[in-house]
Enzyme design. Structure first.
Site: not given
Ligand code: PMP
Length: 300
Positions: A152
Site C-alpha cells: 500500500k
Molecule cells: N485495492 C486498492 C487499490 C485499495 O486501495 C484498497 C483499499 N485499501 C483495496 C484494494 C482493498 O484493500 P483492503 O480490503 O485491505 O482495504
C-alpha cells in the site's frame, strides 16, 4: 504523530518532505452490536493491516519504529480522546523525513502519523441501493515489476487517481483496471468480485491487485459461513461483462454493488441476491454478531 497527540491543525510537516515515497494503511472501526448505531467501537482485522503495513515498509525501504502494541495503543488513545462512537477510519502513514530526499530515500528517520476520523459506513440502505456505473479504464493497472502493487504505497495511487478522474470526466462512478496482461485486475481503491452461476470469482494477487484484507476475509467467510463457492482465477473482460453480479470490496468501499460495466448491465436485480447476502452477513460480522468471526475484532 511521531509519538505525540496533536490536533490536525498542529500536525505540520515541511513542504520539502518526499511525499511520493510513503506507505499507508486504511482500517475501520465499527460499532459493537449495530454498525449503523452509536456505541463502543471494534477495529476490524487490526493485525492483518499492521502486518501489511510492515510488509509495505520492507518493500519500500521504510521502517515502522513502533511495536504492534504501541501502534494499537496510540490508535485507541486518539479514538478515545476524540470521543468517537460511530464508524471510524484509521489511516497510519509512514514516510521518510525531508533530509532523506538528499540520500535517495535512504533513511532511518521516518514520520509515523495515525490520522483518525469518523467516516460513516456505506452499508446502509440508501447508499447500498444507489446504482453504480463502472467503466473499464483506458489506464492499465500498474505492472507488478513497475511498482509494488501488493504493497500500500502512495505512489500506486497516482494510477488510481488517473483512472478515477477519467471515470468521473466521462460520467461513470468508478473504473476497473485491466492488468498489464489484459486480465481484469481491480477497481481504483477496492478489489473486484463477480458472481457467475452461483459462484463468486475474484482475480488472483498476480493480477496486480493490492493484497486486500477485506478480500481475504471474504474468501474465508463466503464459503465457510454462507456455503457459496469461491474461486480465485483470472477473469477476462468478456467474462466480466457476462457476470450475473459484480461488486467491489475493501475497507473504504466495504461492499459496493456494481450495476454495470461499460453500460453492460449485470442481471435483473440490483443489488444481485448473492451480493446482498454477502453484504448483510458482512454487516453482522462487523457488528460482532457472528460468534465464529469475533476474533476479527479488536475492542477500542
Ligand atoms: N485495492 C486498492 C487499490 C485499495 O486501495 C484498497 C483499499 N485499501 C483495496 C484494494 C482493498 O484493500 P483492503 O480490503 O485491505 O482495504
Amino acid at each position: 504523530m511521531n509519538g505525540e497527540v496533536k490536533e490536525t491543525k498542529d500536525a505540520l510537516v515541511s513542504a520539502m518532505e518526499p511525499f511520493h515515497y510513503g506507505i499507508f494503511e486504511g482500517i475501520r472501526a465499527y460499532v459493537e452490536g449495530d454498525i449503523l448505531g452509536e456505541g463502543d467501537l471494534n477495529i476490524f482485522r487490526w493485525q492483518p493491516h499492521v502486518d501489511r503495513l510492515r510488509r509495505s515498509a520492507v518493500v519500500c525501504g521504510l521502517g515502522v519504529p513502533y511495536t504492534d502494541e504501541e501502534l494499537l495503543e496510540g490508535t485507541r488513545e486518539i479514538i478515545r480522546l476524540n470521543g468517537y462512537r460511530r464508524t471510524t477510519y484509521i489511516m497510519p502513514r509512514i514516510w521518510p523525513k525531508a533530509e532523506a530526499v538528499r540520500r535517495r530515500g535512504l533513511s532511518d528517520d521516518w514520520h509515523v502519523v495515525i490520522p483518525v476520523w469518523e467516516m460513516p459506513t456505506r452499508l446502509e440502505e440508501e447508499a447500498f441501493t444507489r446504482e453504480r456505473r463502472y467503466m473499464i479504464s483506458s489506464w492499465r493497472r500498474l505492472a507488478p515489476d513497475a511498482l509494488p502493487t501488493q504493497a500500500k504505497a502512495w505512489a500506486n495511487y497516482a494510477n488510481s487517481g488517473l483512472a478515477g478522474r477519467e471515470a468521473a470526466r466521462l460520467g461513470f462512478d468508478d473504473a476497473i483496471f485491466l492488468d498489464s496482461r489484459g486480465f481484469v485486475s481491480e477497481a481504483t481503491g477496492a478489489c473486484l468480485m463477480t458472481v457467475r452461476n452461483g459462484r463468486v470469482i475474484t482475480p488472483p494477487v498476480t493480477a496486480s491487485i493490492l493484497e486486500s484484507v477485506t478480500r481475504d476475509a471474504f474468501l474465508q467467510f463466503i464459503p465457510e459461513d454462507l456455503g457459496i463457492p469461491v474461486e480465485v482465477k483470472d477473469i477476462t473482460r468478456v467474462e466480466l461483462y457476462a457476470s450475473d453480479e459484480a461488486f467491489a470490496c475493501g475497507t473504504g468501499g466495504e461492499v459496493t454493488p456494481i450495476t454495470s460495466v461499460d453500460d453492460i448491465r449485470f442481471g435483473d436485480e440490483y443489488p444481485g441476491p448473492i451480493t446482498d447476502e454477502i453484504a448483510k452477513h458482512f454487516m453482522k460480522v462487523l457488528a460482532g454478531n457472528v460468534e465464529e468471526r469475533r476474533g476479527w475484532l479488536t475492542p477500542v
